[in-house]
Scaffold this motif. Structure first.
Motif, PDB file in Angstrom:
ATOM      1  N   PHE A 227       0.851  -1.191   0.000  1.00  0.00           N
ATOM      2  CA  PHE A 227       0.000   0.000   0.000  1.00  0.00           C
ATOM      3  C   PHE A 227       0.886   1.240   0.000  1.00  0.00           C
ATOM      4  CE2 PHE A 227      -2.891  -3.196   1.652  1.00  0.00           C
ATOM      5  CZ  PHE A 227      -4.078  -2.874   1.023  1.00  0.00           C
ATOM      6  N   ASP A 228       0.533   2.213  -0.848  1.00  0.00           N
ATOM      7  CA  ASP A 228       1.338   3.431  -0.871  1.00  0.00           C
ATOM      8  C   ASP A 228       0.803   4.447   0.142  1.00  0.00           C
ATOM      9  OD1 ASP A 228      -0.762   4.932  -2.032  1.00  0.00           O
ATOM     10  OD2 ASP A 228      -0.091   4.457  -4.058  1.00  0.00           O
TER      11      ASP A 228
ATOM     12  N   ASP B 239      -0.509   7.382  -0.189  1.00  0.00           N
ATOM     13  CA  ASP B 239      -1.822   7.955  -0.502  1.00  0.00           C
ATOM     14  C   ASP B 239      -2.933   7.026  -0.009  1.00  0.00           C
ATOM     15  OD1 ASP B 239      -0.475   9.989  -1.723  1.00  0.00           O
ATOM     16  OD2 ASP B 239      -1.051   9.459  -3.768  1.00  0.00           O
ATOM     17  N   GLN B 240      -2.771   5.738  -0.257  1.00  0.00           N
ATOM     18  CA  GLN B 240      -3.790   4.768   0.157  1.00  0.00           C
ATOM     19  C   GLN B 240      -3.880   4.680   1.679  1.00  0.00           C
ATOM     20  OE1 GLN B 240      -2.028   1.549  -2.172  1.00  0.00           O
ATOM     21  NE2 GLN B 240      -3.921   1.425  -3.372  1.00  0.00           N
TER      22      GLN B 240
ATOM     23  N   ILE C  79      -5.828   7.655   3.100  1.00  0.00           N
ATOM     24  CA  ILE C  79      -7.284   7.507   2.964  1.00  0.00           C
ATOM     25  C   ILE C  79      -7.804   6.444   3.927  1.00  0.00           C
ATOM     26  CG2 ILE C  79      -9.135   6.755   1.409  1.00  0.00           C
ATOM     27  CD1 ILE C  79      -8.186   9.586   0.863  1.00  0.00           C
TER      28      ILE C  79
ATOM     29  N   GLN D 184      -8.183   7.764   7.365  1.00  0.00           N
ATOM     30  CA  GLN D 184      -9.314   8.679   7.516  1.00  0.00           C
ATOM     31  C   GLN D 184     -10.650   7.941   7.473  1.00  0.00           C
ATOM     32  OE1 GLN D 184      -8.847  12.844   6.044  1.00  0.00           O
ATOM     33  NE2 GLN D 184      -7.293  11.880   4.758  1.00  0.00           N
ATOM     34  N   VAL D 185     -10.749   6.889   6.668  1.00  0.00           N
ATOM     35  CA  VAL D 185     -11.985   6.089   6.655  1.00  0.00           C
ATOM     36  C   VAL D 185     -12.202   5.448   8.026  1.00  0.00           C
ATOM     37  CG1 VAL D 185     -13.114   4.043   5.687  1.00  0.00           C
ATOM     38  CG2 VAL D 185     -11.958   5.664   4.173  1.00  0.00           C
ATOM     39  N   ILE D 186     -11.143   4.856   8.567  1.00  0.00           N
ATOM     40  CA  ILE D 186     -11.245   4.228   9.894  1.00  0.00           C
ATOM     41  C   ILE D 186     -11.651   5.270  10.939  1.00  0.00           C
ATOM     42  CG2 ILE D 186      -9.882   3.168  11.741  1.00  0.00           C
ATOM     43  CD1 ILE D 186      -8.227   1.821   9.414  1.00  0.00           C
TER      44      ILE D 186
ATOM     45  N   TYR E 155     -13.151   8.198  10.470  1.00  0.00           N
ATOM     46  CA  TYR E 155     -14.503   8.710  10.235  1.00  0.00           C
ATOM     47  C   TYR E 155     -15.544   7.753  10.803  1.00  0.00           C
ATOM     48  CZ  TYR E 155     -18.893  10.007   8.233  1.00  0.00           C
ATOM     49  OH  TYR E 155     -20.223  10.340   8.107  1.00  0.00           O
ATOM     50  N   PHE E 156     -15.367   6.457  10.573  1.00  0.00           N
ATOM     51  CA  PHE E 156     -16.393   5.521  11.040  1.00  0.00           C
ATOM     52  C   PHE E 156     -16.346   5.327  12.552  1.00  0.00           C
ATOM     53  CE2 PHE E 156     -17.221   5.032   6.663  1.00  0.00           C
ATOM     54  CZ  PHE E 156     -18.580   4.774   6.635  1.00  0.00           C
ATOM     55  N   ASN E 157     -15.175   5.463  13.147  1.00  0.00           N
ATOM     56  CA  ASN E 157     -15.148   5.486  14.612  1.00  0.00           C
ATOM     57  C   ASN E 157     -15.927   6.688  15.141  1.00  0.00           C
ATOM     58  OD1 ASN E 157     -13.748   3.228  15.806  1.00  0.00           O
ATOM     59  ND2 ASN E 157     -11.898   3.950  14.779  1.00  0.00           N
ATOM     60  N   TYR E 158     -15.744   7.827  14.498  1.00  0.00           N
ATOM     61  CA  TYR E 158     -16.465   9.047  14.901  1.00  0.00           C
ATOM     62  C   TYR E 158     -17.974   8.889  14.729  1.00  0.00           C
ATOM     63  CZ  TYR E 158     -18.772  13.210  12.878  1.00  0.00           C
ATOM     64  OH  TYR E 158     -19.686  14.151  12.477  1.00  0.00           O
TER      65      TYR E 158
END
Lengths: 81, 44
Positions: free
Chosen positions: B14-15, B17-18, B21, B24-26, B28-31
C-alpha cells in the motif's frame, strides 16, 4: 428512538430543509444518522460533506476497499453505522 | 492506526496515498459510530 428530540422532515426549515432534500435526492431517504444531527444543520452538513468526499468520490482507495474498511470498523464497534 | 500498522500496510504494497485515505476512513467511522451510539440512533 433516539435519546434526543429530532427535527423531522415535516418540521425542517431553512438550511436543514435543504440538507434533508439533498439527502433524499442522493439516497432516496433520510438516514437516521442525518436526522440525529439535525439540531445543528450546519455542523451536520459539514459532516456529510466530508463523508461524501471521503467515501463517494474517487481517491487513492477504490470504493470496495473503503466500504470494507467501514464495515470492519462498525463491526468492531458493534454499531449499525 | 499506529506506526506498526502503517509499516505493515507498506510492507504489503500500500502506498502513502492509500494509507492516508484508509486512516481517515477508519477514523470517520469510529467518529460516526460514536455519534450514533451516543445519541441512540435507530438503524441495516
Amino acid at each position: 428512538m433516539a435519546w434526543i428530540d429530532l427535527i423531522r422532515e415535516s418540521e425542517a426549515t431553512g438550511s436543514l430543509a435543504k440538507l434533508y432534500q439533498t439527502a433524499r435526492d442522493r439516497a432516496g431517504y433520510i438516514a437516521q444518522i442525518i436526522q440525529v444531527m439535525s439540531r445543528d444543520a450546519d455542523v451536520a452538513a459539514e459532516s456529510i460533506r466530508f463523508y461524501v468526499r471521503l467515501m463517494k468520490s474517487p481517491n487513492a482507495l477504490n470504493a470496495a476497499r473503503r466500504e470494507l474498511l467501514a464495515a470492519v470498523v462498525s463491526n468492531v464497534n458493534d454499531c449499525y453505522y | 492506526m499506529t506506526k506498526s500498522h502503517v509499516e505493515t500496510l507498506q510492507s504489503h504494497g500500500f502506498d502513502d496515498d492509500q494509507i492516508t485515505i484508509a486512516t481517515q476512513v477508519i477514523s470517520y467511522f469510529n467518529y460516526i459510530n460514536r455519534v450514533a451510539d451516543g445519541l441512540g440512533v435507530d438503524p441495516m
